[in-house]
Design a protein around this motif. Structure first.
Motif, PDB file in Angstrom:
ATOM      1  N   LEU A  30      68.902  92.592  80.018  1.00 18.74           N
ATOM      2  CA  LEU A  30      68.628  92.968  78.638  1.00 18.74           C
ATOM      3  C   LEU A  30      67.980  94.350  78.544  1.00 18.74           C
ATOM      4  CD1 LEU A  30      67.417  89.673  76.924  1.00 18.74           C
ATOM      5  CD2 LEU A  30      69.267  91.154  76.141  1.00 18.74           C
ATOM      6  N   ILE A 308      75.233  89.311  76.557  1.00 17.17           N
ATOM      7  CA  ILE A 308      74.653  90.652  76.618  1.00 17.17           C
ATOM      8  C   ILE A 308      75.751  91.719  76.604  1.00 17.17           C
ATOM      9  CG2 ILE A 308      73.359  92.234  78.100  1.00 17.17           C
ATOM     10  CD1 ILE A 308      71.670  89.813  78.977  1.00 17.17           C
ATOM     11  N   ARG A 323      67.765  92.137  70.357  1.00 17.95           N
ATOM     12  CA  ARG A 323      67.627  91.560  71.696  1.00 17.95           C
ATOM     13  C   ARG A 323      67.046  90.153  71.605  1.00 17.95           C
ATOM     14  NH1 ARG A 323      67.463  95.944  75.806  1.00 17.95           N
ATOM     15  NH2 ARG A 323      67.755  97.877  74.651  1.00 17.95           N
TER      16      ARG A 323
END
Length: 662
Positions: A30, A308, A323
């Motif tokens: 991430l 992702i 996120r």
């Protein structure tokens, strides 16, 4: 990920370790910079797998005198295959909507190898760096670790059973396992320095991590009790894992020697947890949140990467809130996968009747998943229309120099310069092109210029190696690029003997120098050091060449233009959505330093060619119907071919030429 042994001796600390491992991997993917070493979570999984599998097999052999490989493989198949296949198919389906047909075709191949647990070998064959920016577009790359684990599960139990039948004794088995681990580690360490993809992806070179866990499983509780500070050692193990998470980056040579830190930390925690009591890190690892994350860690690992990747494609710059939404989606998918696929299939009564029944279903599931992956690739190939094909060809076409001889651009290990000559044998002018791959993409119009004017072009080019006299870090070699320094010195000496009329210097400056638009790593040098290195090179050539031209580096786009434009065409969106604002594509610190550094060298000039690619506000992805750049920063060869006339005017001005301008 790691093997979960079905026994009455459930260890909460191992479940907590799983949570730490998968959390580190997710955080790294991430882009959470406070955990730059989160990628070592995979190494923690490898050690846990080696520990549990070895312990489980040896306990069964001690109890029954034998071990059923078929039952072992049946358990593995029930737990791992259904969830993995479901994620692969879901990822393929979403990819059909999000990715362009050429990408669908490539990643369908990846999904085929992922479904057969051989994607690590596919990645090696493509020399794909796990940390390379383009690798982060592959929604199946995370299956590399699952492939290594499955290859381990295939070989390790059979070896243990063989050794048990040879009856070398527990001590003999321990020494043999230690020898296997030592040999594997030696190869891993060696190949990390010379070919990191092999060290990273090749399962025999990762076997030492599993062997470390296996050795830990053979140390009895009685032996562990002899260490009176075992709880303290357990915390030291946690400290090593945390150190790896906080201190390692993708710039370190990995796995190699540095991988001993997370592997050693995991081994220590496992040994500490084998003792009764809660004075050690078990008190932390047994916390309910960690137990919950550890329980769903396999499904969490499967789902996190496709989410992702696709989120990053749809929204290249994710905010903190976005996120957080990704994390919530990953957790939701992992919980659903665990609840409705992973857990029910693992404990399915019908499948558990016989091992052959589980293995038969596993074979069918694998065959179906592989067949769908293959079919997806064929469908993607069918969907590549003429526009997509044009983009694909533009991105894949080599420069004019490399079409003539691929060796004109030296690779990382080569040191001896290789001059490539184009044009006339007895030229009116001799031009030298000097630099890295950004010099190479100028070879296309320059070869055209010298051909029209009956001149000669001589190229001196080396991949990722600037002409500026500075020592840079090479991310592929994972060390200072000494080969570049030696090549540069030799090339300058050779250029001096030619006494050319002009030397053109072009280089990918924004990857070597710290700047605001291309933050590659902490190892980028400062602009002042770069400027001094450029001046040193220009001074070294000033007395041997009539004129020296330093080309300003071109724009750096926010995305890979070949992929972005192909996706836009597939999704019926305007290709202008792939344009990059000029202020985000061009930075001024490096050009200002370069211009100033050579300003007082009499026969040197600085040429800014930005207007070839950008207008006052935008750097377009497509100009005149042609893709401008084949990735983020290399000029697409068909577009470069259109720049001949304009580049000639920029470089040679009113010189007496016979060229026809465009």
């Amino acid at each position: 990920m790691a093997e979960r042994v079905e026994s009455n001796h459930f260890r909460m600390d191992i479940e907590g370790l799983r949570a730490l491992a998968v959390s580190g991997v997710v955080a790294f993917h991430l882009g959470m910079t406070r955990l730059p070493g989160g990628f070592v979570g995979v190494d923690i999984f490898f050690v846990i797998s080696g520990y549990l599998v070895t312990r489980h097999i040896l306990l069964e052999i001690d109890r029954t005198g034998s071990f059923s490989l078929l039952r072992f493989y049946a358990r593995r198949a029930r737990r791992l295959l259904p969830a993995a296949c479901f994620v692969i198919l879901a990822t393929l389906f979403l990819g059909y909507v999000i990715l362009s047909p050429p990408e669908q075709q490539l990643y369908s191949d990846a999904s085929f190898f992922a479904s057969t647990y051989m994607i690590n070998l596919w990645l090696i064959s493509r020399a794909m760096d796990y940390f390379a920016p383009d690798a982060f577009n592959n929604p199946f790359i995370h299956f590399w670790s699952l492939s290594i684990e499955e290859q381990f599960y295939l070989v390790w139990p059979a070896l243990l059973l063989l050794f048990a039948r040879l009856s070398p004794g527990r001590y003999g088995l321990f020494l043999t396992m230690a020898l296997i681990g030592a040999i594997s580690f030696a190869f891993c360490w060696h190949y990390t320095a010379i070919s990191e993809p092999w060290a990273f992806y090749f399962s025999p070179f990762r076997a030492w991590e599993f062997a470390s866990g296996g050795l830990a499983s053979m140390i009895s509780v009685e032996a562990a009790k002899r260490f009176r500070l075992t709880p303290v050692l357990g915390w030291i193990g946690i400290g090593l894992i945390v150190t790896a998470y906080l201190g390692m980056t993708e710039d370190v040579p990995f796995p190699g020697l540095i991988a001993l830190v997370p592997v050693g930390g995991t081994v220590i925690v496992l040994l500490s947890g084998s003792l009764a009591g809660r004075a050690g890190p078990q008190v932390l690892l047994s916390l309910p949140p960690l137990q919950w994350v550890g329980r769903i860690s396999y499904s969490l690992y499967l789902w996190h990467w496709p989410v992702i990747v696709y989120a990053g494609i749809l929204k290249p710059e994710l905010t903190i809130f976005e996120r957080s939404l990704c994390i919530a989606l990953i957790l939701a998918l992992a919980m659903a996968s665990y609840r409705f696929i992973e857990n029910p299939m693992r404990s399915n009564a019908w499948l558990m009747v016989t091992a052959s029944r589980s293995l038969g279903v596993a074979a069918i599931v694998t065959a179906c998943c592989s067949a769908i992956s293959y079919g997806s690739g064929r469908l993607a190939n069918h969907n590549i229309d003429p526009q997509q094909e044009l983009i694909l060809q533009s991105a894949e076409r080599d420069s004019a120099a490399r079409q003539s001889d691929a060796g004109c651009l030296l690779n990382a290990q080569q040191v001896q310069p290789k001059p490539c000559e184009f044009g006339t044998e007895n030229p009116g002018q001799t031009i030298v092109l000097f630099g890295d791959s950004h010099a190479d993409h100028w070879s296309t119009p320059l070869i055209d210029i010298v051909s029209r004017n009956r001149w000669k072009l001589v190229t001196y080019m080396k991949s990722s190696c600037p002409a500026a006299d500075v020592t840079i870090w090479n991310s592929m070699l994972v060390r200072d690029y000494e080969e570049c320094n030696r090549w540069r010195d030799l090339a300058i000496s050779e250029i001096a003997t030619r006494k050319p009329d002009m030397v053109i210097i072009a280089e990918y400056s924004s990857v070597y120098v710290r700047n605001d638009i291309n933050v590659v790593s902490a190892r980028q040098i400062d602009a002042a050091t770069w400027a001094q290195g450029l001046r040193k090179t220009v001074n070294a050539l000033a007395g041997t060449a009539t004129k020296i031209v330093v080309l300003r580096d071109g724009p750096l786009h926010k995305t890979y233009l070949n992929k972005c434009v192909a996706r836009a065409l597939w999704q019926k969106r305007p290709v202008e959505t792939c344009d990059t604002p000029r202020r985000e594509a061009m930075e001024e610190t490096i050009p200002d330093a370069e211009r100033k550094a050579i300003s007082d060298v009499a026969n040197a000039s600085y040429v800014d060619i930005t207007d070839l690619f950008c207008n006052g506000t935008t750097c377009p992805a497509v100009l005149g119907g042609r893709l401008t750049f084949r990735d983020r920063h290399h000029i697409a060869t068909p577009f470069a071919a259109t720049l001949t006339g304009r580049l000639q005017r920029e470089l040679f001005g009113t010189m007496n030429t016979s060229a026809q301008t465009n």
